[in-house]
Design an enzyme around this catalytic site. Structure first.
Site, PDB file in Angstrom:
ATOM      1  N   ARG A  62     -22.166  80.390  -3.107  1.00 55.15           N
ATOM      2  CA  ARG A  62     -23.133  79.392  -3.607  1.00 55.15           C
ATOM      3  C   ARG A  62     -24.509  79.609  -2.971  1.00 55.15           C
ATOM      4  O   ARG A  62     -25.537  79.312  -3.565  1.00 55.15           O
ATOM      5  CB  ARG A  62     -22.625  77.956  -3.362  1.00 55.15           C
ATOM      6  CG  ARG A  62     -23.646  76.878  -3.711  1.00 55.15           C
ATOM      7  CD  ARG A  62     -23.023  75.496  -3.928  1.00 55.15           C
ATOM      8  NE  ARG A  62     -22.140  75.104  -2.858  1.00 55.15           N
ATOM      9  CZ  ARG A  62     -22.526  74.593  -1.675  1.00 55.15           C
ATOM     10  NH1 ARG A  62     -23.801  74.405  -1.408  1.00 55.15           N
ATOM     11  NH2 ARG A  62     -21.628  74.262  -0.755  1.00 55.15           N
ATOM     12  N   TYR A 115     -38.823  74.439 -25.470  1.00 56.64           N
ATOM     13  CA  TYR A 115     -37.365  74.454 -25.612  1.00 56.64           C
ATOM     14  C   TYR A 115     -36.822  73.026 -25.496  1.00 56.64           C
ATOM     15  O   TYR A 115     -37.244  72.263 -24.622  1.00 56.64           O
ATOM     16  CB  TYR A 115     -36.773  75.363 -24.536  1.00 56.64           C
ATOM     17  CG  TYR A 115     -35.278  75.430 -24.597  1.00 56.64           C
ATOM     18  CD1 TYR A 115     -34.637  76.071 -25.648  1.00 56.64           C
ATOM     19  CD2 TYR A 115     -34.498  74.826 -23.620  1.00 56.64           C
ATOM     20  CE1 TYR A 115     -33.255  76.121 -25.721  1.00 56.64           C
ATOM     21  CE2 TYR A 115     -33.112  74.873 -23.685  1.00 56.64           C
ATOM     22  CZ  TYR A 115     -32.499  75.519 -24.743  1.00 56.64           C
ATOM     23  OH  TYR A 115     -31.138  75.549 -24.808  1.00 56.64           O
ATOM     24  N   ASP A 187     -41.814  79.494 -18.645  1.00 59.09           N
ATOM     25  CA  ASP A 187     -40.575  79.986 -19.249  1.00 59.09           C
ATOM     26  C   ASP A 187     -40.940  81.281 -19.993  1.00 59.09           C
ATOM     27  O   ASP A 187     -41.637  81.245 -21.003  1.00 59.09           O
ATOM     28  CB  ASP A 187     -40.050  78.917 -20.214  1.00 59.09           C
ATOM     29  CG  ASP A 187     -38.741  79.302 -20.892  1.00 59.09           C
ATOM     30  OD1 ASP A 187     -38.394  80.506 -20.895  1.00 59.09           O
ATOM     31  OD2 ASP A 187     -38.069  78.403 -21.434  1.00 59.09           O
ATOM     32  N   LYS A 212     -30.415  85.200 -22.598  1.00 62.53           N
ATOM     33  CA  LYS A 212     -31.027  85.752 -23.799  1.00 62.53           C
ATOM     34  C   LYS A 212     -31.323  87.245 -23.620  1.00 62.53           C
ATOM     35  O   LYS A 212     -30.406  88.007 -23.411  1.00 62.53           O
ATOM     36  CB  LYS A 212     -32.280  84.944 -24.155  1.00 62.53           C
ATOM     37  CG  LYS A 212     -32.082  83.418 -24.060  1.00 62.53           C
ATOM     38  CD  LYS A 212     -31.089  82.870 -25.091  1.00 62.53           C
ATOM     39  CE  LYS A 212     -30.677  81.433 -24.810  1.00 62.53           C
ATOM     40  NZ  LYS A 212     -31.755  80.463 -24.716  1.00 62.53           N
TER      41      LYS A 212
END
Ligand SMILES: *Cc1c(COP(=O)(O)O)cnc(C)c1O
Length: 400
Positions: A62, A115, A187, A212
């Protein structure tokens, strides 16, 4: 050309292939997958050292993992950044950044065309935490200036934006932000570092839905953020609390995707442009949104901050909602699936897709019309994609 951390000049194709290249214990050419949740230590002192090291990649997964580190280095190099961090999804990344950088009482600025998940983060989650927001039309730099208040801490940028492909003038907006002491985060999912590197234009942090183009094969969910080490340390401090940890195997898949990024994006770019040109002027179509078209209202701006225009385009059908539905039903090669940036071509009807995430007012406020169709061209042969789309458009035209 970018310079890597050893000061060597490399093109984007070379960098995609070589950065994050670590032979590891077996001198394996493909990196080993360090599929472990935790790491062991010989002594209490070594354990304590690792436990107190920020962004260690060998303490607890983590906190970081060698597969994370390789991908973060690769994306940071491509974006021209000092440092990077990979997380479990694009949304996990932007939400973690927002929680790392903002507190109750702060104000953020975001784009009207953005988005849906980012809009929801701002309007729902951040709003509940007492963080106010102003949405601006990103094609108007003055709108950013007038939205800045003494409480503004962060501006969330996205260019080209989803799904309208509007361009934000990164140089002007980041100059205003800097002047006011406000951080900017962009972004860069749609552009990819092959087409645009926002840090070069003054943005502080760049994030991606690595699900993506970076991963590129619709087989992994991931997110990445790059920027200065100082900001990345702050994001990491929150990331180990929000816990959007990427599995080592998915980090490995992501690096494997990045190895072919520059080749794939070249094909996405040429397919996107060919489709936009072919669709423009079709009698069933009211408008085409693609920054690579000379008639796009921001084409000159796009050309000044991008070196290619990507595989995503959208267009508005004259026949509205039912025409969009019929168009998609008539396609053969395109899959109706939420996502972009994969080897296979995908199509969505945003008004149908975001009904669950945004209410009608929010949808209208983001400028999405009922007949809008978003195409995400894959890397198939251009002629096959164009033929399929034109045949479906003809069908919509003759039945309406
Ligand atoms: C998909 C997408 C996101 C969200 O990323 P996930 O990996 O699905 O969480 C954010 N921004 C853009 C532009 C996207 O296309």
């Amino acid at each position: 050309m970018q310079q890597n951390s050893q000061g060597m000049q490399m093109g984007f194709g070379t960098m995609s292939v070589h950065v994050g290249d670590q032979l590891g214990a077996y001198r394996a050419v493909a990196p080993p997958i360090v599929q472990t949740a935790t790491f062991s230590f010989e002594s209490a002192r070594e354990f304590a050292e690792a436990a107190n090291e920020r962004r260690s990649s060998r303490f607890y997964t983590r906190y970081g993992n060698p597969n994370h580190l390789q991908v973060a280095q690769a994306v940071a190099a491509l974006e021209g950044a000092e440092s990077g961090l990979v997380l479990a999804s694009g949304m996990g990344t932007v939400a973690t950044c927002a929680l790392a950088l903002l507190s109750a009482g702060d104000h953020v600025i975001f784009q009207r065309s953005t988005y849906g998940g980012t809009a929801s983060l701002v309007m729902n989650l951040l709003a509940r935490l007492g963080i106010t927001a102003t949405a601006v039309a990103q094609s108007d730099p003055a709108a950013f200036q007038s939205a800045i208040t003494d409480k503004t801490r962060l501006i969330l940028l996205e260019t080209p934006s989803n799904p309208l492909l509007e361009i934000t003038d990164l140089r002007i907006v980041t100059a205003m932000a800097r002047e006011a002491g406000v951080l900017t985060i962009a972004d860069n999912t749609f552009a990819t570092p092959i087409n645009s590197r926002p840090l070069e234009h003054g943005v502080d942090l760049v994030w991606h839905s690595a699900t993506k183009y970076l991963a590129g094969h619709s087989d992994a969910s991931a997110g990445v953020v790059v920027g200065s080490s100082e900001l990345l340390d702050r994001v990491w401090d929150t990331a180990i609390i929000t816990g959007a940890v990427l599995g080592p195997f998915d980090a490995w898949l992501l690096l494997r995707g990045i190895r072919t990024l520059s080749l794939r994006v070249a094909r996405h770019n040429s397919n996107g442009l060919a489709l936009a040109r072919a669709i423009s002027g079709h009698p069933a179509v009211a408008a085409v949104h693609y920054p690579g078209l000379a008639e796009h209202p921001q084409h000159a701006l796009a050309s000044s901050q991008m070196t290619g225009y990507g595989g995503v385009l959208s267009f508005e059908l004259i026949g509205g909602y039912s025409a969009a539905d019929q168009f998609i039903n008539s396609l053969h090669l395109w899959r109706r699936a939420a996502s972009v940036g994969s080897v296979e071509s995908l199509v969505v009807h945003p008004a149908a897709m975001w009904v669950a995430m945004l209410d009608n007012d929010q949808l209208a406020a983001s400028g999405v019309g009922a007949g809008l169709v978003r195409l995400a061209a894959g890397i198939e042969d251009t002629e096959d994609l164009v033929t399929d789309v034109l045949e479906a458009l003809d069908k919509v035209h003759t039945t309406s």
